[in-house]
Design a protein around this motif. Structure first.
Motif, PDB file in Angstrom:
ATOM      1  N   GLU A  24      42.762  39.882  34.581  1.00  0.00           N
ATOM      2  CA  GLU A  24      41.949  38.881  35.961  1.00  0.00           C
ATOM      3  C   GLU A  24      42.944  36.835  36.222  1.00  0.00           C
ATOM      4  N   ASP A  72      35.419  46.545  39.525  1.00  0.00           N
ATOM      5  CA  ASP A  72      34.689  45.432  40.667  1.00  0.00           C
ATOM      6  C   ASP A  72      34.331  45.767  42.093  1.00  0.00           C
ATOM      7  N   THR A 110      30.395  46.092  40.670  1.00  0.00           N
ATOM      8  CA  THR A 110      29.667  44.957  40.116  1.00  0.00           C
ATOM      9  C   THR A 110      29.465  43.724  40.975  1.00  0.00           C
ATOM     10  N   THR A 111      28.889  43.004  40.432  1.00  0.00           N
ATOM     11  CA  THR A 111      28.905  41.802  41.973  1.00  0.00           C
ATOM     12  C   THR A 111      29.680  40.600  40.907  1.00  0.00           C
ATOM     13  N   ALA A 112      30.617  39.800  41.537  1.00  0.00           N
ATOM     14  CA  ALA A 112      31.785  38.695  41.128  1.00  0.00           C
ATOM     15  C   ALA A 112      29.989  38.116  40.013  1.00  0.00           C
ATOM     16  N   GLN A 113      29.230  37.527  40.077  1.00  0.00           N
ATOM     17  CA  GLN A 113      28.283  37.126  39.794  1.00  0.00           C
ATOM     18  C   GLN A 113      28.010  38.395  38.024  1.00  0.00           C
ATOM     19  N   ARG A 126      30.430  39.813  36.914  1.00  0.00           N
ATOM     20  CA  ARG A 126      31.615  40.197  35.923  1.00  0.00           C
ATOM     21  C   ARG A 126      31.758  38.641  35.523  1.00  0.00           C
ATOM     22  N   GLN A 127      31.715  37.891  36.157  1.00  0.00           N
ATOM     23  CA  GLN A 127      31.376  36.422  35.552  1.00  0.00           C
ATOM     24  C   GLN A 127      30.741  36.260  34.193  1.00  0.00           C
TER      25      GLN A 127
END
Lengths: 117, 142
Positions: free
Chosen positions: A85, B124, B127-130, B132-133
């Motif tokens: 990350e 990745d 999934t969406t960045a949201q 994962r966040q």
């Protein structure tokens, strides 16, 4: 029977070590910065395992403290995912630091324990 | 944070961690590392790293934060270990087997970073960045 008891103690030690690592991470790791909490858990667990080895723990005691507690307090998976990350540069620095500190800590723990044992 | 979620989180990580450590211990009993290259611990760490990086791709994990914590920092965190790895390297160094120690230390690190790179890129893509966040905010990577 001894195997069953050792297994129970491994689980018990890990049930304490894993949440301790998790809360160290939640408490000290900062987004976009170094994972200080995970690094601390990994270093501390390695130091303690070095001590355990110096005191020649085996069987149930090693299962509880070494395999269970120290094994679960430290982690390779979280550390590797965190390193990814952080990107190539900061991630590599974090990875090398984690491994170097773990090696130093296990050596220091073993040395200290050997002086006393 | 109030007491209830703290207790639920702690219990999830503790239960998962106990299961992961038991699995690691059982594998070590079934296939002891012995005195050469610690192949069992190596395999445990590489597989655990791969699985943790892949975790966000699991739909159930994205909708159930407690399950995510039980599986991530719990099961896989407890399954993989840095302390045994460091201790095994120390023993190899103390025995004067420097090349084997270096191979083990660098080999595990390289294989684990490669495993999270491959599994992470798969996760990745699904999934969406949201998403994962949100998972990261829950502390799945701790």
């Amino acid at each position: 029977m001894t195997g069953l008891l050792t297994g129970l103690l491994v689980a018990l030690g890990a049930a304490v070590g894993a949440p301790l690592r998790y809360w160290l991470g939640r408490g000290l790791d900062r987004p976009g910065s170094w994972h200080v909490g995970t690094l601390a858990a990994n270093t501390l667990g390695s130091l303690l395992l070095g001590l355990c080895t110096a005191f020649a723990l085996e069987g149930a005691a090693l299962g509880l403290l070494g395999t269970g507690f120290c094994g679960a307090l430290t982690t390779y998976s979280s550390f590797a995912v965190q390193a990814r990350e952080r990107g190539a540069r900061a991630g590599s620095a974090y990875a090398v630091t984690t491994v170097a500190l773990a090696l130093l800590a296990v050596g220091a723990g073993f040395w200290c324990g050997a002086q006393v044992a | 944070m109030s007491l209830r979620p703290v207790l639920a989180t702690t219990a999830a990580v503790a239960l998962g961690g106990a299961a992961g450590a038991l699995l690691r211990w059982g594998l070590g009993e079934a296939a002891p590392d012995g005195t050469g290259f610690p192949a069992t611990t190596f395999a445990i760490n590489v597989v655990g790293c791969f699985a943790l990086a892949l975790l966000p791709a699991l739909g159930a994990v994205r909708t159930r934060p407690t399950l995510a914590l039980a599986l991530g920092p719990g099961l896989l965190g407890g399954f993989t270990t840095l302390s045994a790895y460091a201790e095994q390297a120390r023993v190899l160094l103390a025995d004067g087997r420097t090349a084997l120690a270096a191979t083990y230390v660098v080999g595990t690190l390289g294989a684990c970073l490669l495993a999270v790179a491959v599994a992470g890129s798969w996760a990745d893509r699904s999934t969406t960045a949201q998403q994962r966040q949100d998972l990261a905010a829950e502390g799945v990577e701790e």
